[in-house]
Design an enzyme around this catalytic site. Structure first.
Site, mmCIF file in Angstrom:
data_model
loop_
_atom_site.group_PDB
_atom_site.id
_atom_site.type_symbol
_atom_site.label_atom_id
_atom_site.label_comp_id
_atom_site.label_asym_id
_atom_site.label_seq_id
_atom_site.Cartn_x
_atom_site.Cartn_y
_atom_site.Cartn_z
ATOM 1 C CB SER A 189 23.729 30.360 53.828
ATOM 2 O OG SER A 189 23.815 30.396 55.207
HETATM 3 N N1 SAH Z 1 28.509 29.266 57.736
HETATM 4 C C1 SAH Z 1 28.212 27.885 57.497
HETATM 5 C C2 SAH Z 1 26.747 27.534 57.665
HETATM 6 C C3 SAH Z 1 26.327 27.683 59.022
HETATM 7 S S1 SAH Z 1 24.904 26.838 59.581
HETATM 8 C C4 SAH Z 1 28.706 27.417 56.149
HETATM 9 O O1 SAH Z 1 29.223 28.207 55.373
HETATM 10 O O2 SAH Z 1 28.590 26.219 55.894
HETATM 11 C C5 SAH Z 1 25.051 27.412 61.232
HETATM 12 C C6 SAH Z 1 26.132 26.768 62.022
HETATM 13 O O3 SAH Z 1 26.191 27.419 63.278
HETATM 14 C C7 SAH Z 1 25.873 25.299 62.327
HETATM 15 O O4 SAH Z 1 26.955 24.530 61.906
HETATM 16 C C8 SAH Z 1 25.700 25.273 63.841
HETATM 17 O O5 SAH Z 1 26.171 24.096 64.437
HETATM 18 C C9 SAH Z 1 26.522 26.483 64.262
HETATM 19 N N2 SAH Z 1 26.217 27.032 65.584
HETATM 20 C C10 SAH Z 1 25.008 27.144 66.179
HETATM 21 N N3 SAH Z 1 25.130 27.713 67.389
HETATM 22 C C11 SAH Z 1 26.458 27.983 67.562
HETATM 23 C C12 SAH Z 1 27.219 28.556 68.630
HETATM 24 N N4 SAH Z 1 26.648 28.957 69.777
HETATM 25 N N5 SAH Z 1 28.554 28.682 68.461
HETATM 26 C C13 SAH Z 1 29.163 28.257 67.321
HETATM 27 N N6 SAH Z 1 28.484 27.695 66.296
HETATM 28 C C14 SAH Z 1 27.152 27.558 66.407
#
Ligand code: SAH
Length: 243
Positions: free
Chosen positions: A92
């Site tokens: 993000s």
């Molecule tokens: N917080 C992260 C950015 C997240 S992007 C950072 O600081 O880099 C969102 C992330 O959520 C992605 O990596 C995606 O694979 C994950 N995601 C999506 N659905 C999910 C689920 N059901 N459980 C765990 N992770 C999930």
């Protein structure tokens, strides 16, 4: 002898270049912090008049975002923009990371759950502010890379788990705060169950790849919550494991 001298000279030049690059990264990171500080002051809908706390801004200033992105470029890392981290996912925009951290109201004795580890950057910010961070990632490669990055950088109060974060992580909780960094149409009930009374969950609620409402759910009593939307955001979708 001449070869040795050239070798030593190139080592010295290399070290100097690395130091200059580090200093440039530090300057760019400090500028990023000032950008988000200024932006926060105008975001009164989400933050009220206070803006971001010095504690959150300090964590943003101390955490080397460039070490969490592919290519490790400082000019990319410290622009206030989202960055692709591979496998269709993004880290993000720094302002949104700071905002979610502030809204989660993390204190030094807190245990925090993050769903959506991605690069591990948001987990690192939370780890500077809380006692313990548990973070769940559904994509194996991202979970593996984030685990390594966090370990190499010495974040020893973060545990990364591979799996579907919908069910939360009861063995790691109960949690003082929950931060979800992927978008879903509803707040997963297990995450509310694992939240302590008085705790807060922050999450983008709405469809993936569109705009969502950044939402704060506060647990006011067992089985009781209040919900407040604070503004529009755009997150990647929360996916469910293929059973
Ligand atoms: N917080 C992260 C950015 C997240 S992007 C950072 O600081 O880099 C969102 C992330 O959520 C992605 O990596 C995606 O694979 C994950 N995601 C999506 N659905 C999910 C689920 N059901 N459980 C765990 N992770 C999930």
């Amino acid at each position: 002898m001449k070869t040795l001298l050239l070798f030593v000279l190139s080592m010295v030049t290399g070290a100097r270049e690395a130091a200059a690059q580090d200093a440039e990264c530090d300057r760019e990171r400090a500028a990023m912090v000032e950008t988000i500080r200024a932006y926060a002051q105008s975001d009164t809908r989400a933050l009220g008049q206070q803006g971001l706390s010095e504690r959150v801004l300090e964590a943003m200033g101390q955490t080397k975002r460039h070490l969490f992105i592919p290519g490790r470029s400082c000019s990319i890392a410290y622009a206030d923009s989202p960055v692709p981290i591979g496998l269709g996912q993004t880290i993000s925009q720094p302002y949104i990371v700071a905002l979610m951290t502030q809204l989660a109201a993390v204190a030094p004795d807190h245990v925090v759950l993050e769903v959506g580890t991605g690069s591990g950057y948001q987990a690192a910010i939370l780890a500077r502010l809380a006692r313990k961070v548990c973070t769940i990632e559904i994509i194996p490669q991202l979970a593996e890379t984030a685990t390594k990055t966090l370990k190499d950088l010495g974040y020893d109060n973060v545990s990364v788990r591979l799996g579907d974060g919908y069910q939360g992580w009861p063995e790691c909780g109960p949690f003082d705060a929950v931060v979800v960094t992927a978008a879903l149409g509803e707040v997963p009930p297990p995450l509310i169950d694992q939240l302590k009374v008085g705790g807060r969950l922050v999450m983008p609620v709405g469809p993936g790849y569109a705009t969502q409402q950044l939402t704060i759910v506060e647990k006011t009593a067992p089985g009781k919550t209040t919900t407040r939307a604070v503004g529009l955001v755009r997150f990647v979708p929360f996916t469910r494991s293929q059973e």
